[in-house]
Design an enzyme around this catalytic site. Sequence first.
Site, PDB file in Angstrom:
ATOM      1  N   SER A 163     -53.768  19.529 -30.562  1.00 13.00           N
ATOM      2  CA  SER A 163     -54.806  20.083 -29.852  1.00 13.00           C
ATOM      3  C   SER A 163     -53.367  20.055 -28.269  1.00 13.00           C
ATOM      4  CB  SER A 163     -55.477  18.529 -29.440  1.00 13.00           C
ATOM      5  OG  SER A 163     -56.714  18.420 -28.617  1.00 13.00           O
ATOM      6  N   ASP A 328     -65.226  24.820 -33.627  1.00 13.58           N
ATOM      7  CA  ASP A 328     -64.670  23.717 -32.502  1.00 13.58           C
ATOM      8  C   ASP A 328     -64.942  24.788 -31.564  1.00 13.58           C
ATOM      9  OD1 ASP A 328     -62.166  22.953 -30.648  1.00 13.58           O
ATOM     10  OD2 ASP A 328     -60.200  23.094 -31.951  1.00 13.58           O
ATOM     11  N   HIS A 357     -63.973  19.819 -32.186  1.00 14.91           N
ATOM     12  CA  HIS A 357     -62.832  19.935 -32.262  1.00 14.91           C
ATOM     13  C   HIS A 357     -62.301  19.004 -32.880  1.00 14.91           C
ATOM     14  CE1 HIS A 357     -59.070  20.560 -30.359  1.00 14.91           C
ATOM     15  NE2 HIS A 357     -59.351  19.240 -29.554  1.00 14.91           N
TER      16      HIS A 357
END
Length: 384
Positions: A163, A328, A357
Amino acid sequence: MPETNELLPVSGAWKPTDPKGNRQFAALGMLKLESGSTLPGARLAFETFGTLNADKSNAILIDHALTGDSHVYGAAGPGHVTPGWWNEVVGPGAAVDTDRWFVVCPNVLGGCQGSTGPATLAPNGRAWGSRFPLLTTRDQVAAEKILMNQLGIPHWFAVIGCSHGGHRALEWAVTYPEQVERLVAVATGCATTAEQAAWCHVQMHVLELDTNFHNGDYYDNPPGQGPFRGLALAREVAHTTYRCPKELQERFGRDPGYQEDPLSGGRLAVQSYLDHHGVKLAKRFDAGSYRVLTRSMLTHDVGRGRGGLEVALSQVQARVLALGVDSDRLFYPSQTQQLARLTRRSQAVIIHSDSGHDGFLIENDAVGQAIGEFLTTEDTTIGC
């Protein structure tokens, strides 16, 4: 939403007497930042797992997500509020096998788990607060490079970033291409999109509008009067992007919260869920760090000043695993495919998850299998 005094604030500045758990600390000295500002007396908190081999060829760097920390593996305890955030992927016998690899996981510069951030005491003895300089992804990677040098590591066998941490991993591969052998970019992107910037913008505004935030100079506020409501609400906005519509509908639908009636002013179950995660973060994280790190996400673009993404990513020498999640809606699978398309020795793997996500933290079997195979297979098949 609970009353403010029910939230537990983090300490104003990290103190040497605080339980440090397994953390170690690297003194970075005076850092020259991309903005032209300097950050004096900076330090980076980090943890290591496993043993560095004789020829120093087995080192792996792991960069955590926005509100993560250096505790990628291990139990909760003094100095560690929560267990390791990737216990199922990192550790003895796991995909990132600490019996084989020497894993280094730093707390990002600007964070609040031991590294220098806005809660840290400045040279005048008061918390940096609003005076803390703007940090970019490149500044954070420059700090990690100093740590690498201090540890005597000549190159990383792999850099793994998840991320927001994937931003740093990508910067590593572009800025120091000869020192990154393999790159694992998990649920991330090469540059912050307009939509991601919009989410960042809203979260920062929500935080700044908390009347206790005082533009970041709240560290001397009386106990219980920090910007905890603003931080909790910013997290609720973020957490909504971490999950996906299908999961939220199937999990909560129109159900009321526990012993609550929406027609009498109560909450739906999904509201209660978001409130829980907002309060949970406000109990362990610093609002000033949240703003600093969110701003660094806004500036992320590996192509900035390098001729654009295609030119910048053509400099990557590492083998690349671009790992995405099909549901996501923060870092779309198309961004995973873009990374694989713009790097020469790459493969894209899109795992299935109903969790959006956060699937990279939930689908441990699929994530671990993809990463484990990539790290251990000598003749990795490369292709988009």
